[in-house]
Motif scaffolding. Structure first.
Motif, PDB file in Angstrom:
ATOM      1  N   VAL A  98       0.851  -1.188   0.000  1.00 36.22           N
ATOM      2  CA  VAL A  98       0.000   0.000   0.000  1.00 36.22           C
ATOM      3  C   VAL A  98       0.889   1.241   0.000  1.00 36.22           C
ATOM      4  O   VAL A  98       1.906   1.288   0.693  1.00 36.22           O
ATOM      5  CB  VAL A  98      -0.955   0.010   1.208  1.00 36.22           C
ATOM      6  N   SER A  99       0.520   2.244  -0.771  1.00 35.83           N
ATOM      7  CA  SER A  99       1.311   3.463  -0.911  1.00 35.83           C
ATOM      8  C   SER A  99       0.387   4.626  -1.229  1.00 35.83           C
ATOM      9  O   SER A  99      -0.816   4.441  -1.448  1.00 35.83           O
ATOM     10  CB  SER A  99       2.325   3.297  -2.055  1.00 35.83           C
ATOM     11  N   ARG A 100       0.963   5.799  -1.257  1.00 36.21           N
ATOM     12  CA  ARG A 100       0.188   6.970  -1.677  1.00 36.21           C
ATOM     13  C   ARG A 100      -0.345   6.770  -3.099  1.00 36.21           C
ATOM     14  O   ARG A 100      -1.471   7.130  -3.413  1.00 36.21           O
ATOM     15  CB  ARG A 100       1.044   8.235  -1.614  1.00 36.21           C
ATOM     16  N   GLU A 101       0.489   6.192  -3.965  1.00 39.33           N
ATOM     17  CA  GLU A 101       0.058   5.966  -5.344  1.00 39.33           C
ATOM     18  C   GLU A 101      -1.159   5.043  -5.397  1.00 39.33           C
ATOM     19  O   GLU A 101      -2.086   5.258  -6.193  1.00 39.33           O
ATOM     20  CB  GLU A 101       1.211   5.380  -6.149  1.00 39.33           C
ATOM     21  N   LEU A 102      -1.195   4.020  -4.525  1.00 36.57           N
ATOM     22  CA  LEU A 102      -2.334   3.101  -4.523  1.00 36.57           C
ATOM     23  C   LEU A 102      -3.571   3.766  -3.924  1.00 36.57           C
ATOM     24  O   LEU A 102      -4.676   3.608  -4.460  1.00 36.57           O
ATOM     25  CB  LEU A 102      -1.987   1.830  -3.745  1.00 36.57           C
ATOM     26  N   THR A 103      -3.419   4.518  -2.827  1.00 36.21           N
ATOM     27  CA  THR A 103      -4.593   5.172  -2.242  1.00 36.21           C
ATOM     28  C   THR A 103      -5.156   6.216  -3.199  1.00 36.21           C
ATOM     29  O   THR A 103      -6.378   6.377  -3.309  1.00 36.21           O
ATOM     30  CB  THR A 103      -4.255   5.819  -0.890  1.00 36.21           C
TER      31      THR A 103
END
Length: 418
Positions: free
Chosen positions: A243-248
Motif C-alpha cells: 500500500v502506498s500513496r500511489e495506490l490510495t
C-alpha cells in the motif's frame, strides 16, 4: 468419431466482430496480436472450459467425461453454442477445438473476445466495476469512461511500483521501470463505462497481479480499522503489503463520483495459483465512506516518507545561476545511483564550476547527497563530492553530441537567470 447431433449450433444472425483488446499503457503493444485466434493444436480443453465458466458461459449437457456443450451468457443462452472436449484424448479433439475457437471469434458475446485473449496468452485478469448511473440507452459519458481507465492505469502502476520495492510514497522513483513492466498489459472492451478488464500475461505481469492482490486486501483492512477506531496505524503497517500513496490515490480516483467500486482478480487457469494467494479471491470493495481514510493515508505517506541518501552519477543537461559567479543549480540525466530519470541539484560555486567543465568535455559527474521526498524525489540536497566520471568512448561521444545539440544550456552555464 463425430456424432452429427453434436455439431455446434450456429446463430443464424450474421457474425458480429467484438471490439479488439488494446494496450493499457499508451505507446505499448502486445507482441503476437490480440486478435489472432489461438492455435487449436496447443489449446488445453480444460483451460478453455475454465475460461468459459469464468466469463459467464453456461454448460448445458454433453457426455460426462467426453465433451460439454457451452452456451453464451444471458438468460436465454441464445447464439453460437460450443462443443468442447473434456481432454485431448477425446476423438477429433483438435477439430472440435478449431470449430469452437472460430465460433468464439465470430460470436457477438462481449465475453467471447476475453476468452480468446486468455487462451492466446495465459493471463491473470483484473476487473474493475464502478457503480455509476447509466446514461441514455445505457451509454456512458466520455468522462465516466476516462475516469475508469485512468483509475485502472493508476492502480496497475501502483502495483508495479510495489514490485520494485516498498515505500509509502514513490514520486519519480522506479516510475519508468514500472511503466515499462506494464507494456504487455491489454484491456478488453468496456461497454457502458462501468466495467473494465485488464489481462496481465503470466510471464511478465504475474508479480504485479500478486502484489495488487495483497495490497488491495491490506488497504481494505486498514480502511476498516480506521473507520472502526479512528486510528491510522493500520495504514503504516500496510506499506509492507504494497500500500502506498500511489495506490490510495488510485482507489480515490476509482471510487470518487460513484456509489461504490470493486476490484476483482482471477488467476490464469493454466498457470496455477500463486503461493500465498487465495484460489478464487473475492472482489475487494470500496465505497464513498472510505474516501476520507484513503485521502488521509495518502497525505500521511507523503508527509512521512524520508529522504534517501544516494550517490548519483548523471550527465549534466542544464545549468542555471543568477550571475557569472556564485552558486547555481544543474539538472542531471541520471545514469546510476537512483531509479529516477532526472534530478535537480543545488551546487556551491566550486562544485558548479566542476559540473560545467565536465559538461564541456562530455563527461558525467558523480555527486553525493539526499534525495528529497518533497517534490517527488526530483531534487538532491546537501550535495557534495562533485567529481567528473570517466566513461567509455561511445558514451562520451553521445554526451558530446547532446552538448552540441543543446548549446543554449552552455550559454546558461556562463551566466543568465531563470
Amino acid at each position: 468419431m463425430r456424432w452429427p447431433s453434436d455439431e455446434p449450433v450456429r446463430s443464424h444472425s450474421s457474425p458480429t466482430e467484438t471490439p479488439e483488446p488494446e494496450p493499457l499503457a499508451d505507446g505499448h503493444s502486445w507482441n503476437g496480436g490480440a486478435a489472432s485466434e489461438p492455435d487449436p493444436t496447443r489449446t488445453d480443453p480444460a483451460v478453455l472450459g475454465a475460461l468459459l465458466a469464468r466469463h459467464g458461459w453456461r454448460r448445458r449437457g454433453g457426455a460426462p467425461g467426453r465433451y460439454a456443450r457451452w452456451t453464451p451468457p444471458g438468460p436465454s443462452g441464445r447464439g453460437t453454442s460450443l462443443l468442447v472436449p473434456e481432454s485431448r484424448a477425446f476423438p477429433d479433439c483438435e477439430d472440435l477445438l478449431a470449430e469452437a475457437l472460430t465460433a468464439l471469434a465470430r460470436s457477438a458475446a462481449p465475453s467471447a473476445r476475453e476468452v480468446l485473449v486468455g487462451l492466446a496468452v495465459p493471463s491473470d485478469e483484473i476487473r474493475w466495476w464502478r457503480d455509476v448511473p447509466p446514461g441514455p440507452s445505457g451509454a456512458a459519458e466520455w468522462t465516466v469512461q476516462e475516469q475508469l481507465r485512468t483509475a485502472a492505469r493508476q492502480l496497475l502502476l501502483a502495483g508495479a511500483l510495489a514490485v520494485r520495492g516498498r515505500a509509502g510514497y514513490y514520486g519519480a522513483r522506479h516510475r519508468r521501470q514500472a511503466q515499462d513492466s506494464l507494456g504487455g498489459v491489454l484491456v478488453g472492451p468496456a461497454p457502458g463505462g462501468r466495467e473494465l478488464t485488464a489481462f496481465l500475461p503470466v510471464t511478465s505481469g504475474r508479480s504485479v497481479a500478486v502484489q495488487l492482490h495483497h495490497a488491495l486486501s491490506a488497504a481494505r483492512e486498514a480502511a476498516d480499522y480506521q473507520r472502526a477506531t479512528g486510528g491510522m496505524e493500520a495504514f503504516d503497517s500496510a506499506v509492507e503489503a504494497g500500500v502506498s500513496r500511489e495506490l490510495t490515490e488510485a482507489l480515490v480516483a476509482l471510487v470518487r463520483g460513484t456509489e461504490g467500486a470493486r476490484v476483482g482478480l482471477a488467476w490464469a487457469p493454466g498457470a496455477g495459483v500463486p503461493e500465498g494467494c487465495a484460489a478464487r479471491p473475492e472482489p475487494v470493495e470500496f465505497s464513498p465512506g472510505d474516501l476520507p481514510a484513503l485521502r488521509e493515508a495518502g497525505k500521511r505517506y507523503l508527509r512521512d516518507e524520508p529522504s534517501v541518501p544516494v550517490r548519483i552519477t548523471g550527465a549534466v543537461i542544464r545549468m542555471r545561476r543568477a550571475g557569472t559567479g556564485g552558486e547555481g543549480s544543474v539538472r542531471l540525466r541520471v545514469l546510476a545511483g537512483a531509479e529516477i530519470p532526472h534530478v535537480r541539484v543545488a551546487l556551491d560555486e566550486e562544485s558548479y564550476r566542476v559540473a560545467g567543465h565536465a559538461h564541456l568535455v562530455g563527461l558525467p559527474i558523480r555527486v553525493v547527497g539526499r534525495l528529497e521526498s518533497r517534490g517527488g524525489f526530483r531534487r538532491l540536497t546537501d550535495a557534495s563530492d562533485v567529481v567528473p566520471v570517466q566513461v567509455d568512448d561511445a558514451e562520451r561521444d553521445r554526451l558530446m553530441k547532446s552538448l552540441q545539440e543543446n548549446l543554449d544550456y552552455f550559454e546558461e552555464a556562463c551566466g543568465g537567470g531563470d
